[in-house]
Design an enzyme around this catalytic site. Structure first.
Site, PDB file in Angstrom:
ATOM      1  N   GLN A 282       1.037  -1.106   0.110  1.00 45.03           N
ATOM      2  CA  GLN A 282       0.099   0.190  -0.053  1.00 45.03           C
ATOM      3  C   GLN A 282       0.755   1.403  -0.091  1.00 45.03           C
ATOM      4  OE1 GLN A 282      -3.553   0.306  -0.237  1.00 45.03           O
ATOM      5  NE2 GLN A 282      -2.978  -1.810  -1.000  1.00 45.03           N
TER       6      GLN A 282
ATOM      7  N   HIS B  34       1.266   2.983  -3.231  1.00 45.50           N
ATOM      8  CA  HIS B  34       0.084   3.915  -4.003  1.00 45.50           C
ATOM      9  C   HIS B  34       0.824   5.475  -4.171  1.00 45.50           C
ATOM     10  CE1 HIS B  34      -3.447   1.707  -4.482  1.00 45.50           C
ATOM     11  NE2 HIS B  34      -3.361   1.143  -3.438  1.00 45.50           N
TER      12      HIS B  34
ATOM     13  N   GLU C 117      -7.668   2.545   6.730  1.00 45.08           N
ATOM     14  CA  GLU C 117      -8.465   2.152   5.749  1.00 45.08           C
ATOM     15  C   GLU C 117      -8.642   0.874   5.354  1.00 45.08           C
ATOM     16  OE1 GLU C 117      -8.419   3.448   0.427  1.00 45.08           O
ATOM     17  OE2 GLU C 117      -6.599   3.491   2.054  1.00 45.08           O
ATOM     18  N   HIS C 118      -7.365   0.165   5.385  1.00 50.53           N
ATOM     19  CA  HIS C 118      -6.999  -1.099   5.326  1.00 50.53           C
ATOM     20  C   HIS C 118      -6.470  -2.035   6.324  1.00 50.53           C
ATOM     21  CE1 HIS C 118      -6.846   0.437   0.935  1.00 50.53           C
ATOM     22  NE2 HIS C 118      -7.700  -0.321   0.828  1.00 50.53           N
TER      23      HIS C 118
ATOM     24  N   ASP D 130      -7.889  -4.869  -3.540  1.00 46.55           N
ATOM     25  CA  ASP D 130      -7.541  -3.537  -4.503  1.00 46.55           C
ATOM     26  C   ASP D 130      -8.064  -4.137  -5.798  1.00 46.55           C
ATOM     27  OD1 ASP D 130      -6.921  -1.723  -2.599  1.00 46.55           O
ATOM     28  OD2 ASP D 130      -4.703  -1.866  -2.980  1.00 46.55           O
TER      29      ASP D 130
ATOM     30  N   HIS E 127     -49.590  23.832  12.761  1.00 46.12           N
ATOM     31  CA  HIS E 127     -49.416  22.467  13.190  1.00 46.12           C
ATOM     32  C   HIS E 127     -50.638  22.014  13.933  1.00 46.12           C
ATOM     33  CE1 HIS E 127     -45.022  22.881  11.773  1.00 46.12           C
ATOM     34  NE2 HIS E 127     -45.015  21.682  11.934  1.00 46.12           N
TER      35      HIS E 127
END
Length: 442
Positions: free
Chosen positions: A264, A267, A332-333, A366, A426
């Protein structure tokens, strides 16, 4: 990634950070320069329309003036340009993601309940009508993006899904990304990238009408455009740099753990990667293994700075501390490689997606092979949100049906509450119905 001050105080003495991020903390989520640029671009596109879109496309992406819309035939033929194994893998990823999305859709049932005689309430799941998906193809073409966005929207029943993907140096789209969009069921695809693509979909400059929702990952400019367009359209989520975290103990394989951290970090140079372990020995082994793998990794110019600046290793006193620290990070992961993965699965509460056991790895998701979605919250967003799923494209629209026999109980209570609030109009809506009921019973 870093721990909050509250967590540091709460667990003081129960963990040791043996490798801290050189940057001193998490990557910045918003750049003032990016904000200003995106604001100017959106204002220009809103004022000048498609002309501004194509000018930005030419200036920023080398757009050469060919038709913006990619024909159905070109979409279909894009698979012919691919090696057979890549084409088969794309088709498999689309099928897996669609299968999981459709199974998820089947669990979402319409509801109708009679709360008391004559009072019926319920909801129907109604899909968003128009979705715009951004399919990035920059430094790395993210082939699986269409699986996670177009595919899942179609499984939810969205009638119209348009997609945009940027032109490549040869002038056309990335063929693998285009074929993924085709097999995922995109209705129309346009050759546009970046801010101009999102604006064109949101303002209805491409496609049949403005979209109701924008989805898909992208760079900092794309993320900021989604942020500024939110309200004009719905969005999936605001994601920052991709993140990975691993909880491991002495039973874990340090080579696998290191590989998954770098998987990761690859990325981008601002992608955080964190290891929390209950074993000081494993911590040292993983640190050495990361260095060893970086020495021969072709993407080391990206993954190396990411690990140096945003990578961390923490040794926790026990599994309870490890779980609490990881919930604080809310990555995230999150991978679990321990002797008791089920315990962590039960006790962890904050993550985008969980990968259990040494045979699971983030890359499987992924690339679309695990079926689950890879559009996930970052920067601690998993504490209060979740990733993209079929449910995000569906709206549980409530309704109620009141029969005359239920009127006395409802109207009387509404009259009392409205009177206490001073809301005469109302109160009148209830009183008038009570009066009509009384007249009908005479």
């Amino acid at each position: 990634m870093y721990f909050t001050e509250a967590t540091q105080r709460r667990f003081a003495g129960r963990f040791t950070v043996v490798k801290e991020p050189a940057s001193g903390g998490a990557p910045a989520q918003r750049d003032p320069g990016v904000i200003d640029t995106v604001t100017r671009m959106l204002e220009k596109i809103r004022a000048e329309g498609l002309g501004a879109v194509t000018r930005y496309a030419a200036e920023l992406d080398g757009y050469d003036g060919r038709p913006l819309e990619i024909s159905r035939e070109e979409m279909r033929r894009s698979g012919d340009a691919l090696p057979d194994d890549l084409r088969a893998a794309i088709e498999l990823g689309a099928a897996r993601t669609a299968a999981f999305a459709k199974a998820s859709r089947d669990t979402l049932k319409d509801l109708e309940v009679e709360l008391e005689p004559g009072l019926v309430a319920g909801y129907r799941y109604v899909p968003v009508q128009r979705v715009g998906a951004y399919l990035p193809a920059g430094r790395f073409p993210l082939t699986a993006s269409a699986f996670m966005t177009v595919n899942v929207a179609k499984a939810a029943g969205v009638p119209s899904v348009v997609a945009c993907t940027p032109p490549q140096p040869h002038g056309g789209p990335n063929p693998a990304v285009l074929y993924a969009a085709y097999v995922s069921g995109a209705d129309r695809v346009f050759l546009l990238g970046g801010v101009q693509a999102l604006a064109a979909m949101a303002y209805g400059l491409v496609g049949d009408a403005p979209v109701d929702m924008l989805v898909g990952a992208g760079n900092a400019f794309v993320a900021e455009a989604k942020r500024q367009l939110f309200g004009t359209v719905a969005i999936d989520l605001l994601a920052g740099p991709s993140e990975v975290a691993v909880i491991a103990d002495e039973t874990a394989d340090p080579e696998l753990v290191a590989a998954d951290l770098l998987g990761q970090a690859e990325h981008g140079p601002d992608s955080p990667a964190a290891l929390i372990t209950t074993s000081a020995g494993l911590a040292a082994q993983v640190a050495a293994e990361v260095d060893r793998q970086l020495a021969t990794l072709s993407t080391a110019p990206i993954a190396g700075p990411a690990w140096r600046d945003h990578g961390s290793i923490t040794v926790a006193a026990d599994r309870e501390t490890a779980a609490a620290l990881m919930d604080d990070l809310a990555p995230e992961h999150l991978e679990i490689q321990t002797a008791d993965d089920d315990w962590y699965h039960t006790h962890l509460t904050a993550y985008g997606s969980l990968f259990l056991g040494p045979w699971s790895t983030v890359a499987y998701s992924d690339k679309g092979m695990a079926g689950t979605n890879h559009v996930l919250p970052t920067a601690g967003g998993a504490r209060h949100g979740a990733g993209l799923s079929v449910s995000r494209f569906l709206r549980p629209l409530t309704y109620q049906r009141v029969a005359r026999e239920a009127t006395p109980a409802l109207a009387g209570a509404v009259e009392v509450i409205s009177a206490s609030e001073g809301m005469a109009a109302h109160r009148a809506t209830a009183t008038l119905r009570t009066q009509r009921l009384a007249l009908q019973e005479v």
